[in-house]
Enzyme design. Sequence first.
Site, PDB file in Angstrom:
ATOM      1  N   GLY A   1    -188.410  71.299  46.631  1.00 28.04           N
ATOM      2  CA  GLY A   1    -187.486  71.039  45.855  1.00 28.04           C
ATOM      3  C   GLY A   1    -187.878  71.032  44.073  1.00 28.04           C
TER       4      GLY A   1
ATOM      5  N   GLY B   1    -187.253  68.799  40.335  1.00 28.85           N
ATOM      6  CA  GLY B   1    -186.667  68.103  39.615  1.00 28.85           C
ATOM      7  C   GLY B   1    -186.801  68.236  38.186  1.00 28.85           C
TER       8      GLY B   1
ATOM      9  N   GLY C   1    -190.803  67.985  37.512  1.00 27.53           N
ATOM     10  CA  GLY C   1    -191.640  69.177  38.081  1.00 27.53           C
ATOM     11  C   GLY C   1    -191.379  69.326  39.473  1.00 27.53           C
TER      12      GLY C   1
ATOM     13  N   ASP D   1    -184.474  54.697  37.094  1.00 20.91           N
ATOM     14  CA  ASP D   1    -184.118  55.946  37.650  1.00 20.91           C
ATOM     15  C   ASP D   1    -183.870  56.168  39.159  1.00 20.91           C
ATOM     16  OD1 ASP D   1    -183.326  58.488  37.300  1.00 20.91           O
ATOM     17  OD2 ASP D   1    -185.299  59.311  37.516  1.00 20.91           O
TER      18      ASP D   1
END
Length: 603
Positions: A300, A302, A305, A418
């Site tokens: 994946g 984000g 990175g 976050d």
Amino acid sequence: MLNYEKFSLLLTALILLWKPAIGKNRCTEKCGHVHIQFPFHLRNSNLNHTTTDYPPGFDLFCDENDQTVLELPAVPVKLFVQSIDYRSKQIQIYDPQNCLPNQLLTLGNSSVSPFRFYNEYGLSRNVSFFRCNSGLLCPILQLDSSTDFIDPQIISCTKVSDVLSVLWPVNNDDPRGGAVLLEWSKPDCSSCEAQGHKCRYKTGTRETECFVCRTNKIPTSTIGLIVAGALAGLTLLLLSVIALLCVYRYYKMRGRYYKMRGEDQVRIEKFLEDYRAMKPTRFTYADIKRITNGFSESLGEGAHGAVFKGMLSREILVAVKILNGTEGDGKDFINEVGTMGKIHHVNVVRLLGFCADGYHRALVYDFFPNGSLQRFLAPPDNKDVFLGWVKLQQIALGVARGIEYLHLGCDHRILHFDINPHNVLIDDHFIAKLTDFGLAKLCPKNQSTVSMTAARGTLGYIAPEVFSRNFGNVSYKSDIYSYGMLLLEMVGGRKNTNVSAEESFQVLYPEWIHNLLEGRDVHVSIEDEGDAIIAKKLAIVGLWCIQWNPVDRPSMKTVVQMLEGDGEKLIAPPTPFDSAGSTGPNAPARRQNLELEVIHETE
């Protein structure tokens, strides 16, 4: 553009096609690139030697690959010769398979007569040998027994032997051994070498004498001269091209490197010096490429990175996050490595290592095949994805305990900033693990709020006070708001934000959850009474956590207690969407929260 490695291979092939004979005269012989003279001799050369011409134990053999082999009596190993220094009386040995420990293990700590191992400092060491799986090119590795360095290569290996008081140098950066030096003391030809002469035994004795070596040059044919000249010219051309490519690559890499602002690189290097005592594994960029098999399997990508699947050994899988090395000022990297180095908790991911190699930055974590919580957010009627209310409660409690540890369990209070479903990983036993500390801040435990120059976090999970100080000061309660939105999303099984045509974000969950608790929403149907109790408990705790005013939100310690209880005594807070509510998005913050002293976070 041509690659200079290909030129090197071509040059090597041309040189091999034009190799000289082994022996030329009685003074010097040659095998490959190794020059051989007294006290050594080639046993399989064309020159005639008698057993009295050379001292015993200095026999060399030139194999079919032009590799020089030192043959010693009663030693069951082959020692390949890299070079011989006759002035310092040293011979360098190596293993062409790059597995010298396999030979050293057989030799033990004994000297190799008539040689002894050379050690620059004269210090002996204890060496441990490890046998690894047969799939590796080198099944035997060696490490200094006294070091506490843990190399990823030996995690799955088995110790086979400890050898005490060895004199060969041990380089833990290369557990395959590299090369070692042997030295001899007799015969001593240093006086002859100093005069520019050669050395030999006097006839019928074991005493040495000096002599001037006169060689008989063999005439070379015209064709040989033409071939030699052509090869020399081609070699010079190839070397020139290689040199130009090296210069080009050097200036290209230096230009990319200096794109980073100098003050950022200095700050990162200073941090790494201070952090080295924490003992994570520091990988080179070449290690990262090897671990991830050339970044072949992406997990994946984000905002900070991309993440790739990697393998430290056959048993240990890892996730490698490659940070955006050419963007930002390095603070995300320092935050993530520094914060993770202080955390040891079952509900927080473990940092196995990091890479800070020039402008390359990467973080290495444990690998979780289940992925993130985002993958499992679905309504109860979606049986293929929905985990069930018991597991959802287990995950919610795990995340809460992880945040409680960050707020209270470390030397400094760690504010995550976050918290969202993408940053909650799920292991094989469905234990939640907090990750991604790129936006984290540190502050002393005895302080309540932090200053902040810009909003940070993921839209839909950011507390109101992070956007506007009219709602109060930013504090650890901002993490609790994000956690509350996460709980409500787990209950509803859908995204908590909506993007309108004007690209504006609207928070949808709180009012919808209030309607659900009051029986005005039937989108979620829960038949089992026990599941209904869990869903109601998660919803009520989530609503308390997202109160507009930070002082109305419970601490994470209280949240854990609420989730661990049976939930029957929990009362939902008043909805902030009623006009009669005491607080709301347009209402001013309460004065008592504004009285808290604003302090700066610890860098």
